[in-house]
Every structure is written in C-alpha cells, then in structure tokens.
Enzyme design. Structure first.
Site, short mmCIF file in Angstrom:
data_model
loop_
_atom_site.label_atom_id
_atom_site.label_comp_id
_atom_site.label_asym_id
_atom_site.label_seq_id
_atom_site.Cartn_x
_atom_site.Cartn_y
_atom_site.Cartn_z
N ARG A 82 27.45 57.24 2.37
CA ARG A 82 27.80 58.69 2.46
C ARG A 82 26.36 59.21 2.34
O ARG A 82 26.23 58.96 1.06
CB ARG A 82 28.69 58.21 1.39
CG ARG A 82 29.81 57.34 2.37
CD ARG A 82 31.10 56.75 1.41
NE ARG A 82 31.04 55.71 0.86
CZ ARG A 82 31.75 54.95 -0.33
NH1 ARG A 82 32.61 56.19 -1.12
NH2 ARG A 82 32.07 54.15 -0.11
N ASN A 132 42.19 42.72 -1.72
CA ASN A 132 41.05 44.11 -1.52
C ASN A 132 40.38 43.90 -0.29
O ASN A 132 39.85 43.07 0.36
CB ASN A 132 40.15 44.23 -2.45
CG ASN A 132 39.20 45.04 -2.30
OD1 ASN A 132 39.29 46.32 -1.43
ND2 ASN A 132 38.35 45.36 -3.48
N LYS A 151 38.63 40.89 0.89
CA LYS A 151 38.35 40.18 -0.77
C LYS A 151 39.28 39.13 -1.10
O LYS A 151 40.54 40.49 -1.11
CB LYS A 151 38.26 41.11 -1.40
CG LYS A 151 36.27 41.48 -1.17
CD LYS A 151 35.27 42.15 -1.89
CE LYS A 151 34.20 43.01 -1.62
NZ LYS A 151 33.82 43.93 -2.36
N ASP A 197 20.49 50.01 1.57
CA ASP A 197 19.52 48.65 0.06
C ASP A 197 18.98 49.57 -0.84
O ASP A 197 17.52 49.28 -0.95
CB ASP A 197 20.03 47.85 0.85
CG ASP A 197 19.89 46.88 -0.23
OD1 ASP A 197 19.27 46.35 -1.16
OD2 ASP A 197 20.56 45.30 0.27
N GLU A 225 36.60 44.71 -11.02
CA GLU A 225 37.61 45.05 -10.43
C GLU A 225 39.00 44.27 -10.60
O GLU A 225 40.24 44.54 -10.48
CB GLU A 225 36.96 46.52 -9.14
CG GLU A 225 36.41 46.78 -9.63
CD GLU A 225 35.33 47.79 -7.88
OE1 GLU A 225 34.92 46.94 -7.41
OE2 GLU A 225 35.51 48.79 -7.74
N GLY A 270 23.17 50.03 -10.92
CA GLY A 270 23.44 50.65 -12.20
C GLY A 270 23.14 49.58 -13.56
O GLY A 270 22.53 49.23 -14.75
N ARG A 311 44.66 45.43 -4.06
CA ARG A 311 43.59 46.40 -4.29
C ARG A 311 43.98 48.47 -3.58
O ARG A 311 43.82 47.90 -1.98
CB ARG A 311 41.94 46.47 -4.69
CG ARG A 311 41.51 47.83 -4.68
CD ARG A 311 40.02 47.89 -4.69
NE ARG A 311 39.04 49.04 -4.96
CZ ARG A 311 38.35 48.88 -5.24
NH1 ARG A 311 37.39 47.92 -4.77
NH2 ARG A 311 37.31 50.09 -5.86
N HIS A 344 37.44 55.02 -7.78
CA HIS A 344 36.52 53.93 -8.47
C HIS A 344 37.02 54.18 -9.42
O HIS A 344 36.69 53.09 -10.19
CB HIS A 344 35.56 54.58 -8.80
CG HIS A 344 34.18 54.14 -7.24
ND1 HIS A 344 33.17 55.01 -7.12
CD2 HIS A 344 33.78 52.46 -6.85
CE1 HIS A 344 32.47 54.06 -6.58
NE2 HIS A 344 32.80 53.62 -5.98
P1 ADP Z 1 29.91 48.27 -3.76
O1 ADP Z 1 29.58 49.81 -3.86
O2 ADP Z 1 30.06 48.06 -2.16
O3 ADP Z 1 30.67 46.78 -4.45
P2 ADP Z 1 27.84 46.55 -5.04
O4 ADP Z 1 28.51 46.98 -6.59
O5 ADP Z 1 27.66 45.39 -4.73
O6 ADP Z 1 28.03 47.44 -3.78
O7 ADP Z 1 26.31 47.30 -5.38
C1 ADP Z 1 24.89 47.21 -4.16
C2 ADP Z 1 23.57 48.01 -4.38
O8 ADP Z 1 23.60 46.81 -5.35
C3 ADP Z 1 22.72 47.10 -3.77
O9 ADP Z 1 22.62 49.28 -3.25
C4 ADP Z 1 22.26 46.48 -3.55
O10 ADP Z 1 21.33 46.63 -3.07
C5 ADP Z 1 21.37 47.27 -5.71
N1 ADP Z 1 21.52 45.89 -6.25
C6 ADP Z 1 21.64 45.10 -6.15
N2 ADP Z 1 20.62 43.93 -6.60
C7 ADP Z 1 19.88 45.16 -7.71
C8 ADP Z 1 18.44 45.07 -8.46
N3 ADP Z 1 18.77 44.05 -8.75
N4 ADP Z 1 18.32 45.46 -8.42
C9 ADP Z 1 18.03 47.24 -7.36
N5 ADP Z 1 19.49 47.18 -6.47
C10 ADP Z 1 20.13 46.06 -6.48
#
Ligand code: ADP
Length: 396
Positions: A242, A8, A15, A284, A380, A331, A94, A182
């Site tokens: 974004r 990826n 990755k 974040d 993924e 999520g 990917r 996605h």
């Molecule tokens: P990407 O789209 O780059 O793959 P990820 O699916 O890894 O991103 O998601 C990253 C986001 O998930 C970041 O905003 C991070 O802060 C959030 N995140 C990860 N763990 C937690 C947590 N325990 N509580 C709140 N947000 C979290």
C-alpha cells in the site's frame, strides 16, 4: 471446559484461535492457533498447539474450503479432533470497521450485524469478508455469545482535530472521518505497557506497528490521541503493497490523465505500491534487507524516512515523548529498521543501544536515553479472546 473461538476473516483467509477460559477471570489460555489461506482456490491449513508443535500444515481439497463457511467447518473439525471436550461458548471476531459509534467490542445481534453491513462502503476490501466470517459462525454456533472487536474502536475518543478532514462538514456527518486502524494491536500494547512499565503507560507514547500493514499511534495515558491511518487503511506509512500517504491530487491525475478506473486505482494503491512498488522486487522486508539492489535500498530508505517524519509529527501532537514502542513483524524482528528509525534522534532525547537492539531485548534504548525505546510483540488474538470472555461473563 469452557472455550472461546477467535476468528479473523480476510478476503481469502481465515485465522482462528481456540482459547481456554478457565473460571473466566484470568487471561484466556491459547490452545490452538491456525490459519486457512487461499480459500476458494487452493486452500491450505496451518495450525499449531500452544507449545508450537504443528497440528496441521497441509492443503485442503478445494471443495472443502470453497468459502468462509467451508473453511470454518474445516477449522472446527480440527478443533474437535484435538480438543473433543471443548465447549465453545463464545466467539470473538475481528471486524475492521466499527464506524463512528463503536468505541468498544459489541455483542453481535442481527441488528448489530445489519448495522455493520452498512459500513461496508467504508472498508470494501475488508468489511464484507469479516462479516462473511461472522455469518458463518452465527450459523455454526447459534447459541454461543458472539462479539465483534473493531480495529477502529481504540481511536474513537481521539480529539476532533484528529478525527476530521478539512472538507465541508456534511462529509464528516456522512462518516468521512479519520478513523484509524490496528486498534487491537494498540490496545494490546497499551495494556502490556501498563503491566511492565506503568510510568511510561501513563505518559506520552508512540507505538509503531510495522508489519505488512503499518501504522503509528500517539497515546497519552494509554489512549489514542492521533494515528497515521485515517479514513482507510491506505493512509500514513508506506506498507508492503500500500502506498501510504498520498497527495489526493495524484488520484485526480491518475483519473484525468491516465484514464484509470476506480478499480484500477484501488488495485494500484492497495496491491502494487509501497515496498513492492518502490523496490520492484518484493513486499517482504526480509527479502529487501537481503537484496543487493539500489531499488530495494531506496524502498527501505523511504519506509524509514516516513516513519521518522511521523515520529516527529506525532511527538508534536503529544507535546513531547516518553517512549517509543516497536511491534509487528518488522518492528519486532528487524534490527536494521529499528536502528535506522532511531539513528540521530538525540534531538528528541532518544538514543538506541545497538547491542540491546541486536539482541532484541525488550528495552533497546541506552540507560541515558530520556525516551525509552521498547520492543513488545503484539497479540491481537488475545485481545479478541478477552473481549469474548468479558462478553460471556456479562451476558452468558
Ligand atoms: P501482517 O501485517 O500481515 O500481520 P506481519 O506483522 O507478520 O504482517 O509482518 C510481516 C513483515 O515482517 C514482512 O515484511 C516480513 O518480511 C517482516 N519480517 C518478519 N521477520 C523479519 C526479520 N527478521 N527481519 C526483517 N523483517 C522481518
């Protein structure tokens, strides 16, 4: 032992995953998962074995990973040291954009690669990097079966009203469509739901993929009906950096009144907006949840508000709702965001169980909730590995 490599390639990252294919019938088994980031500047490689033990977490000499080909060579060195007997017979990539035609993974031939390069204008920030990874792997493994897995493919059968914009039709014919993205994540969640809750899989489901990139997809019977991302990965929900949905008049204003160039607007919308732009603090979610500032709280409030709006809109597009699935970094992990999204959703038949939510169980709705709410970690990489296994089985 036959293995598949998954790749990826992003703008400055690669990755990679090594999967054992066994007899080619069962699910591929992950052996190594890794990432090299800051390619071309200060490359750093992290990799773990399947049990989570660390294989590498160290900077690389800049000249060793000056581009994607160099980074791939470093990843292959690590794989050869760790698994010297792995036969790499298939490589899965990917690729963000498959255009209007690709509704399934495609074997990478020189013709297909040339065709995918013509789609670069549709995804200028992702497609060229994805294809750089493909070229590097084709050079490294001329005899392996290589397959492209598209983020757009999962949505290709959605109805025309969710495929078009209300522009003169010539633009649709030129490819200005609501592709949706996605798709590898939605494909995984759809398959997982079929395993753990087949009655829900056959019904009306909204999946909220909430990570640094974020989108939602409405499915019936495991197939995409509508999604919040459209022509580009900018539309729909606000994301880490974004903007998400934006009145196109704003772009005209930025051009006319602020004199901004295409590059400046692109930088604004892709890299400086979303949670980062609203909070002035971070992209974040963890940091925003911890921060005690009004701007951080407002950024979270906007994120949640747009998810709730899209939930209503997608439920209307599906003609009702049987399940809501959360996935992606936010999520899967944020108790707070799941709580806020589901708060007061009794009108749609959805009630969150706060104790289950706090424990992060798979089912987080109450027993009385008509709409089931689930948390399913997405994967993924395994979707790419399965596509590589299937293509190898067909042509290898
Ligand atoms: P990407 O789209 O780059 O793959 P990820 O699916 O890894 O991103 O998601 C990253 C986001 O998930 C970041 O905003 C991070 O802060 C959030 N995140 C990860 N763990 C937690 C947590 N325990 N509580 C709140 N947000 C979290």
């Amino acid at each position: 032992m036959v293995h598949a490599l998954t790749l990826n390639a992003g703008s400055s990252s690669l990755k990679f995953g090594l999967f054992e294919l066994g007899d080619g019938r069962g699910d591929p088994t992950p052996r190594i998962l890794g990432e090299i980031d800051r390619i071309g500047s200060q490359p750093h490689m992290r990799a773990t074995r399947e049990d989570g033990s660390v294989l590498s977490d160290a900077p690389l000499p800049a000249e060793d990973a000056a581009d994607h080909a160099g980074a791939l060579a470093r990843a292959l060195d690590l794989i050869a040291r760790e698994r010297p007997h792995a036969q790499l017979r298939a490589v899965g990539h990917r690729v963000v954009h498959g255009g209007p035609e690709h509704a399934a993974p495609a074997r990478l031939t020189p013709e297909v690669l040339a065709d995918l390069a013509t789609l670069e204008p549709l995804a200028p920030l992702h497609q060229p990097h994805n294809l750089a990874g493909v070229r590097a792997a084709l050079a490294a493994f001329p005899d392996a079966v290589q397959v492209a897995c598209f983020d757009t493919a999962f949505h290709r059968h959605h109805p025309w009203v969710n495929d078009t914009f209300a522009l003169p039709r010539a633009y649709y014919d030129k490819g200005v469509r609501r592709y949706g993205f996605h798709g590898l994540s939605y494909d995984y969640i759809s398959g997982r739901l079929a395993e753990i809750a087949p009655h829900l899989h056959s019904g009306r489901v909204i999946v909220a993929h909430l990570g640094n990139g974020a989108s939602m997809c409405g499915m019936i019977g495991g197939r995409s009906i509508a999604s919040t991302m459209g022509f580009s990965a900018l539309d729909g929900l606000p994301m880490g950096t974004r903007s998400g949905q934006l009145d196109p008049g704003v772009v005209l204003y930025l051009m006319e009144q602020e004199g901004m160039s295409v590059a400046e607007i692109s930088d604004l919308l892709y890299r400086k907006s979303g949670l980062l732009g609203l909070s002035g603090l971070s992209n974040d979610m963890r940091r925003l949840e911890e921060a005690d500032t009004d701007a951080a709280r407002e950024a979270i409030a906007y994120f949640v508000f747009r998810i709730r709006r899209e939930l209503g809109a997608l439920a209307a597009a599906l003609g009702g709702l049987d399940a809501l699935v959360f996935c992606g970094g936010i999520g899967e992990n944020s108790v707070l965001i799941r709580h806020k999204v589901c708060e007061g959703m009794g009108w749609i038949g959805l009630e969150l169980d706060d104790a289950r939510n706090a424990r992060g169980e798979t089912l987080v709705s109450t027993d009385l909730s008509r709409v089931r709410v689930l948390v399913i970690p997405t994967d993924e990489e395994i979707v790419i590995a399965r596509a590589a296994r299937d293509m190898l089985g067909r042509v290898g």
